[in-house]
Design a protein around this motif. Structure first.
Motif, PDB file in Angstrom:
ATOM      1  N   SER A 235       0.938  -1.265   0.138  1.00  0.00           N
ATOM      2  CA  SER A 235      -0.209   0.086   0.060  1.00  0.00           C
ATOM      3  C   SER A 235       0.941   1.129  -0.123  1.00  0.00           C
ATOM      4  N   GLY A 236       0.197   2.492  -0.582  1.00  0.00           N
ATOM      5  CA  GLY A 236       1.031   3.673   0.108  1.00  0.00           C
ATOM      6  C   GLY A 236       0.521   4.305   1.309  1.00  0.00           C
ATOM      7  N   ASP A 237       1.209   5.014   1.564  1.00  0.00           N
ATOM      8  CA  ASP A 237       1.056   5.528   3.036  1.00  0.00           C
ATOM      9  C   ASP A 237      -0.094   6.573   3.018  1.00  0.00           C
ATOM     10  N   HIS A 238      -0.601   7.079   1.903  1.00  0.00           N
ATOM     11  CA  HIS A 238      -1.778   8.125   1.765  1.00  0.00           C
ATOM     12  C   HIS A 238      -2.590   7.394   0.548  1.00  0.00           C
ATOM     13  N   ASP A 239      -3.119   6.371   0.979  1.00  0.00           N
ATOM     14  CA  ASP A 239      -4.150   5.892   0.079  1.00  0.00           C
ATOM     15  C   ASP A 239      -5.406   6.478   0.289  1.00  0.00           C
ATOM     16  N   ILE A 240      -6.029   7.444  -0.419  1.00  0.00           N
ATOM     17  CA  ILE A 240      -7.432   8.071  -0.137  1.00  0.00           C
ATOM     18  C   ILE A 240      -8.513   7.152  -0.281  1.00  0.00           C
ATOM     19  N   MET A 241      -8.409   6.081  -1.034  1.00  0.00           N
ATOM     20  CA  MET A 241      -9.684   4.975  -1.228  1.00  0.00           C
ATOM     21  C   MET A 241      -9.641   3.898  -0.090  1.00  0.00           C
ATOM     22  N   PHE A 242      -8.231   3.278  -0.030  1.00  0.00           N
ATOM     23  CA  PHE A 242      -8.300   2.128   1.043  1.00  0.00           C
ATOM     24  C   PHE A 242      -7.061   2.112   1.915  1.00  0.00           C
ATOM     25  N   PRO A 243      -7.157   3.199   2.703  1.00  0.00           N
ATOM     26  CA  PRO A 243      -6.066   3.619   3.685  1.00  0.00           C
ATOM     27  C   PRO A 243      -5.277   2.182   4.340  1.00  0.00           C
ATOM     28  N   VAL A 244      -4.025   2.267   4.207  1.00  0.00           N
ATOM     29  CA  VAL A 244      -3.345   1.422   4.617  1.00  0.00           C
ATOM     30  C   VAL A 244      -3.483   0.866   6.212  1.00  0.00           C
ATOM     31  N   GLU A 245      -4.113   1.921   7.033  1.00  0.00           N
ATOM     32  CA  GLU A 245      -4.328   1.428   8.520  1.00  0.00           C
ATOM     33  C   GLU A 245      -5.497   0.429   8.375  1.00  0.00           C
ATOM     34  N   ASN A 246      -6.118   0.298   7.359  1.00  0.00           N
ATOM     35  CA  ASN A 246      -7.135  -0.996   7.495  1.00  0.00           C
ATOM     36  C   ASN A 246      -6.142  -2.131   7.757  1.00  0.00           C
ATOM     37  N   TRP A 247      -4.916  -2.207   7.023  1.00  0.00           N
ATOM     38  CA  TRP A 247      -4.143  -3.622   7.174  1.00  0.00           C
ATOM     39  C   TRP A 247      -3.530  -3.545   8.203  1.00  0.00           C
ATOM     40  N   TYR A 248      -3.074  -2.565   8.762  1.00  0.00           N
ATOM     41  CA  TYR A 248      -2.369  -2.312  10.206  1.00  0.00           C
ATOM     42  C   TYR A 248      -3.099  -3.091  11.275  1.00  0.00           C
ATOM     43  N   ALA A 249      -4.474  -3.133  11.389  1.00  0.00           N
ATOM     44  CA  ALA A 249      -5.583  -3.594  12.014  1.00  0.00           C
ATOM     45  C   ALA A 249      -5.546  -4.898  12.093  1.00  0.00           C
ATOM     46  N   MET A 250      -4.975  -5.668  10.947  1.00  0.00           N
ATOM     47  CA  MET A 250      -5.003  -7.042  11.019  1.00  0.00           C
ATOM     48  C   MET A 250      -3.626  -7.843  11.348  1.00  0.00           C
ATOM     49  N   ASN A 251      -2.655  -6.808  11.594  1.00  0.00           N
ATOM     50  CA  ASN A 251      -1.473  -7.326  11.910  1.00  0.00           C
ATOM     51  C   ASN A 251      -1.299  -8.505  12.900  1.00  0.00           C
ATOM     52  N   ASP A 252      -2.074  -8.375  13.942  1.00  0.00           N
ATOM     53  CA  ASP A 252      -1.825  -9.505  14.944  1.00  0.00           C
ATOM     54  C   ASP A 252      -2.947 -10.514  14.764  1.00  0.00           C
ATOM     55  N   LEU A 253      -3.815 -10.449  13.625  1.00  0.00           N
ATOM     56  CA  LEU A 253      -5.007 -11.083  13.542  1.00  0.00           C
ATOM     57  C   LEU A 253      -4.810 -12.312  12.657  1.00  0.00           C
ATOM     58  N   TRP A 254      -4.050 -11.844  11.331  1.00  0.00           N
ATOM     59  CA  TRP A 254      -3.920 -12.750  10.351  1.00  0.00           C
ATOM     60  C   TRP A 254      -2.376 -13.188  10.410  1.00  0.00           C
ATOM     61  N   PRO A 255      -2.081 -14.514  10.798  1.00  0.00           N
ATOM     62  CA  PRO A 255      -0.823 -15.013  11.107  1.00  0.00           C
ATOM     63  C   PRO A 255      -0.003 -15.070   9.838  1.00  0.00           C
ATOM     64  N   THR A 256      -0.263 -14.775   8.797  1.00  0.00           N
ATOM     65  CA  THR A 256       0.487 -14.846   7.594  1.00  0.00           C
ATOM     66  C   THR A 256       0.772 -13.653   6.741  1.00  0.00           C
ATOM     67  N   LEU A 257       0.242 -12.592   7.421  1.00  0.00           N
ATOM     68  CA  LEU A 257       0.194 -11.440   6.986  1.00  0.00           C
ATOM     69  C   LEU A 257       1.570 -10.305   6.778  1.00  0.00           C
ATOM     70  N   PHE A 258       1.901 -10.047   5.957  1.00  0.00           N
ATOM     71  CA  PHE A 258       3.037  -8.939   5.690  1.00  0.00           C
ATOM     72  C   PHE A 258       2.480  -7.846   5.130  1.00  0.00           C
ATOM     73  N   VAL A 259       2.776  -6.490   5.631  1.00  0.00           N
ATOM     74  CA  VAL A 259       2.400  -5.147   5.149  1.00  0.00           C
ATOM     75  C   VAL A 259       3.561  -4.400   4.805  1.00  0.00           C
ATOM     76  N   ALA A 260       3.586  -3.897   3.716  1.00  0.00           N
ATOM     77  CA  ALA A 260       4.663  -3.093   3.034  1.00  0.00           C
ATOM     78  C   ALA A 260       3.677  -1.718   2.650  1.00  0.00           C
ATOM     79  N   THR A 261       4.355  -0.563   3.177  1.00  0.00           N
ATOM     80  CA  THR A 261       3.972   0.647   2.812  1.00  0.00           C
ATOM     81  C   THR A 261       4.918   1.606   2.138  1.00  0.00           C
ATOM     82  N   TRP A 262       4.664   2.125   1.187  1.00  0.00           N
ATOM     83  CA  TRP A 262       5.619   2.919   0.354  1.00  0.00           C
ATOM     84  C   TRP A 262       5.460   4.427   0.503  1.00  0.00           C
TER      85      TRP A 262
END
Length: 292
Positions: A235-262
């Motif tokens: 994700s981009g750090d300022h995605d005005i459609m799908f903010p990356v913060e929605n992925w950060y909320a999954m960090n401790d819930l999805w055991p196989t999730l990696f999140v990269a932010t440009w």
């Protein structure tokens, strides 16, 4: 071995079709290596991908891009409903006789990729979620400017900056200029132009007022909280459609999730940073194999 795919690039790969379910799905294939299938964004066709990003992916993967039913060169009834898009993916993968694939999706295409993996986990080795969001309610909502811009009949360069880049960043605007120029370089192998109204009406018909990616019974969330399929959210750090913060909320819930932010980046991270995005994807797939 598909020699036709090996000998082509993103700009030269021919338009091909596979007949499935009473419709023709248009696709292009090029590169070599494990199969990587890309699901495009809202209002996108095969011509909407940045060819540099695709060619860099094709160093490590056999890349397949395609048009959803009823859009571009594909026939059938157009629909942006999540399971309809996932059915297009499944029919394409089955029709081409592919084994396990790396499934990737950008924006609404990310919904298709995630639903396909949840419905057909044996057919997927990895999930790549690009400029999109996880299923369920949003932790941080989209900004109104995106939807106001996305539904305009035609896009100019200012709309491109708003939709896919970071308008306030000179670096991002320059990257946007370069990406749009690369896409415009397509001259011989082209897709069909779908009227904007068809695409807009299709997404309106499948929209949900509560969230862009509904998961009313929690089934998709339950799947990703228990799956062994590696997932990369890019994700981009300022995605005005799908903010990356929605992925950060999954960090401790999805055991196989990696999140990269440009940084200084909007809704099209792979278009602003094609080299970095392609390199990360290749490394992610190589170094995070799904258990046999």
């Amino acid at each position: 071995m598909d020699t036709l795919s090996i000998n082509h690039t993103a700009l030269t790969a021919p338009n091909r079709t596979v007949e499935v379910g009473g419709r023709s799905l248009a696709y292009r294939r090029f590169g070599h290596g494990p199969d990587l299938v890309l699901c495009v964004r809202f209002r996108g066709t095969m011509d909407s991908w940045d060819p540099l990003f695709l060619d860099l992916l094709a160093r490590d993967f056999t890349v397949t891009v395609f048009d959803y039913s009823g859009l571009g060169l594909s026939t059938g009834t157009p629909s942006y409903a999540k399971q309809d898009m996932a059915k297009d993916v499944d029919d394409l993968v089955t029709g081409l006789g592919l084994g396990r694939v790396v499934i990737a999706g950008w924006s609404l295409g990310g919904f298709a990729a995630q639903v396909f993996a949840a419905l057909h986990p044996t057919k997927v080795s990895h999930v790549l979620a690009i400029g999109t969001m996880p299923p369920g309610l949003m932790v941080k909502p989209q900004e109104p400017l995106f939807l106001q811009t996305a539904f305009k009949p035609d896009y100019g360069m200012e709309e491109e900056y708003i939709l896919f880049f970071e308008p306030d960043s000179a670096r991002s605007r320059a990257a946007g200029d370069a990406s749009v120029a690369r896409i415009a370089a397509r001259s011989t192998v082209v897709d069909a132009v779908t009227p904007p109204g068809v695409m807009i009406q299709s997404v309106i018909a499948s929209s949900d007022p509560t969230t862009p990616f509904p998961d009313p019974d929690g089934a998709y969330q339950a799947f990703y909280r228990s799956t062994d399929i590696p997932v990369l959210a890019l994700s981009g750090d300022h995605d005005i459609m799908f903010p990356v913060e929605n992925w950060y909320a999954m960090n401790d819930l999805w055991p196989t999730l990696f999140v990269a932010t440009w940084p200084e980046c909007g809704h099209g991270p792979q278009h602003q940073y094609p080299e970095l995005s392609a390199d990360l994807i290749a490394s992610f797939v190589k170094n995070n194999p799904r258990p046999a």
